[in-house]
Design a protein around this motif. Structure first.
Motif, PDB file in Angstrom:
ATOM      1  N   UNK A  43      49.374  49.762  43.310  1.00 58.42           N
ATOM      2  CA  UNK A  43      50.809  49.844  43.544  1.00 58.42           C
ATOM      3  C   UNK A  43      51.145  51.258  44.008  1.00 58.42           C
ATOM      4  N   UNK A  44      52.414  51.555  44.226  1.00 55.48           N
ATOM      5  CA  UNK A  44      52.783  52.869  44.748  1.00 55.48           C
ATOM      6  C   UNK A  44      52.391  54.000  43.804  1.00 55.48           C
ATOM      7  N   UNK A  45      52.534  53.769  42.500  1.00 62.04           N
ATOM      8  CA  UNK A  45      52.173  54.800  41.529  1.00 62.04           C
ATOM      9  C   UNK A  45      50.696  55.151  41.666  1.00 62.04           C
ATOM     10  N   UNK A  46      49.853  54.142  41.744  1.00 61.69           N
ATOM     11  CA  UNK A  46      48.418  54.368  41.871  1.00 61.69           C
ATOM     12  C   UNK A  46      48.067  54.983  43.224  1.00 61.69           C
ATOM     13  N   UNK A  47      48.726  54.530  44.285  1.00 64.38           N
ATOM     14  CA  UNK A  47      48.462  55.065  45.624  1.00 64.38           C
ATOM     15  C   UNK A  47      48.787  56.554  45.701  1.00 64.38           C
ATOM     16  N   UNK A  71      54.295  46.540  45.833  1.00 61.95           N
ATOM     17  CA  UNK A  71      54.032  47.908  45.378  1.00 61.95           C
ATOM     18  C   UNK A  71      54.899  48.324  44.192  1.00 61.95           C
ATOM     19  N   UNK A  72      55.861  47.491  43.828  1.00 61.93           N
ATOM     20  CA  UNK A  72      56.681  47.785  42.649  1.00 61.93           C
ATOM     21  C   UNK A  72      56.189  47.052  41.408  1.00 61.93           C
ATOM     22  N   UNK A  73      55.046  46.421  41.503  1.00 58.76           N
ATOM     23  CA  UNK A  73      54.482  45.794  40.303  1.00 58.76           C
ATOM     24  C   UNK A  73      54.103  46.865  39.294  1.00 58.76           C
ATOM     25  N   UNK A  74      54.254  46.586  38.004  1.00 62.53           N
ATOM     26  CA  UNK A  74      53.827  47.554  36.987  1.00 62.53           C
ATOM     27  C   UNK A  74      52.329  47.826  37.096  1.00 62.53           C
ATOM     28  N   UNK A  75      51.934  49.035  36.743  1.00 60.25           N
ATOM     29  CA  UNK A  75      50.506  49.359  36.744  1.00 60.25           C
ATOM     30  C   UNK A  75      49.804  48.508  35.692  1.00 60.25           C
ATOM     31  N   UNK A  76      48.783  47.743  36.088  1.00 58.74           N
ATOM     32  CA  UNK A  76      48.154  46.808  35.138  1.00 58.74           C
ATOM     33  C   UNK A  76      47.284  47.515  34.120  1.00 58.74           C
ATOM     34  N   UNK A 119      64.807  44.127  40.642  1.00 57.74           N
ATOM     35  CA  UNK A 119      66.074  44.060  39.897  1.00 57.74           C
ATOM     36  C   UNK A 119      66.358  45.423  39.262  1.00 57.74           C
ATOM     37  N   UNK A 120      67.621  45.660  38.962  1.00 59.63           N
ATOM     38  CA  UNK A 120      68.012  46.938  38.361  1.00 59.63           C
ATOM     39  C   UNK A 120      67.242  47.185  37.067  1.00 59.63           C
ATOM     40  N   UNK A 121      66.804  48.434  36.923  1.00 61.03           N
ATOM     41  CA  UNK A 121      66.136  48.918  35.708  1.00 61.03           C
ATOM     42  C   UNK A 121      64.797  48.250  35.434  1.00 61.03           C
ATOM     43  N   UNK A 122      64.220  47.629  36.438  1.00 66.32           N
ATOM     44  CA  UNK A 122      62.860  47.138  36.266  1.00 66.32           C
ATOM     45  C   UNK A 122      61.904  48.330  36.230  1.00 66.32           C
ATOM     46  N   UNK A 123      61.079  48.473  35.216  1.00 67.05           N
ATOM     47  CA  UNK A 123      60.241  49.662  35.082  1.00 67.05           C
ATOM     48  C   UNK A 123      59.281  49.867  36.248  1.00 67.05           C
ATOM     49  N   UNK A 124      58.768  48.768  36.814  1.00 67.70           N
ATOM     50  CA  UNK A 124      57.854  48.901  37.943  1.00 67.70           C
ATOM     51  C   UNK A 124      58.532  49.510  39.157  1.00 67.70           C
ATOM     52  N   UNK A 125      59.757  49.047  39.448  1.00 72.41           N
ATOM     53  CA  UNK A 125      60.517  49.562  40.590  1.00 72.41           C
ATOM     54  C   UNK A 125      60.943  51.005  40.349  1.00 72.41           C
ATOM     55  N   UNK A 126      61.335  51.319  39.121  1.00 72.16           N
ATOM     56  CA  UNK A 126      61.716  52.697  38.818  1.00 72.16           C
ATOM     57  C   UNK A 126      60.519  53.637  38.982  1.00 72.16           C
TER      58      UNK A 126
END
Length: 242
Positions: A43-47, A71-76, A119-126
């Motif tokens: 995802x973006x965090x990992x990239x 790319x907004x999926x939570x880090x697994x 969606x708003x306040x989704x941790x993956x998107x944030x």
């Protein structure tokens, strides 16, 4: 930098968009090397973490981040299921069960699933948004031009594309950070998406899909460089008189 869409899952390395972009950039005698740092399922965090740990060591002249809808999926977390880690049959069966569940309405559809990520306040998107900002600011500090290429989901990349708001949200982050965003969706207009899949059940881009991505990025880069040349070119006598 990116996930499996950038890595080129299912396509030959020579057909992936980084290689096609490299050939386009070099066709006028210039010497460019385009390095593929895509990693499947990142995802973006990992990239961004991967780039900050390894990519910066290469001292790149420019960076292109291939952004995809997941790319907004939570880090697994590491999978503790032994069968999931060792059995192909288990993985295939699990995938079939998930597909049947979506078809029967027992699980969210692909569109519903991706929509829910943003969606708003989704941790993956944030976390994704924060990673994009971090990458933008690091590149700015290192004086490395950054591009964010928005790669469309290839089930319906046309006027009915269901994730336009996601593209707009990422483009807004880029604009706020002074980063160039390339929305690749218009480049797929009028193309039958199934002609671009690596296989009937896999919507990763094939060679033709990667060609569209590479050409759109190349054209955006060429247009940007032309604007920069015009901005720095000496004024003509007529322009000075005006």
């Amino acid at each position: 930098v990116g996930d499996s869409m950038t890595f080129g899952w299912g396509a030959a390395e020579e057909d992936a968009y980084h290689k096609k972009l490299e050939r386009l950039l070099n066709r006028h005698g210039d010497r460019y090397e385009v390095i593929n740092a895509g990693v499947g399922n990142y995802n973006s965090v990992q990239e961004v973490a991967y780039f900050l740990e390894r990519g910066v060591r290469l001292q790149p002249d420019e960076v292109v981040l291939g952004f995809y809808i997941n790319d907004a999926e939570p880090t697994p977390s590491p999978n503790t299921n032994l069968l999931a880690r060792t059995s192909y049959a288990y993985v295939v069966a699990s995938s079939l069960v998930q597909t049947l569940g979506r078809q029967m309405g027992l699980r969210p559809t692909v569109t519903q699933y991706y929509d829910a990520l943003y969606a708003d306040r989704q941790p993956g998107w944030e976390a994704c948004s924060e990673a994009l900002v971090e990458l933008s600011r690091v590149c700015r500090k290192l004086q490395i031009p950054l591009w964010i290429a928005l790669i469309p989901e290839l089930h319906a990349p046309n006027k009915d594309y269901p994730f336009k708001r996601v593209h707009a949200a990422v483009a807004a982050i880029a604009q706020h950070e002074g980063v160039r965003a390339i929305d690749l969706l218009p480049a797929f207009d009028g193309v039958n998406p199934r002609d671009l899949w690596v296989s009937p059940g896999d919507a990763h881009p094939n060679a033709a899909g990667h060609d569209i991505i590479a050409r759109a990025i190349y054209e955006a880069m060429q247009s940007d460089r032309a604007r920069q040349r015009d901005a720095t070119a000496p004024a003509t006598t007529e322009e000075r008189n005006d």
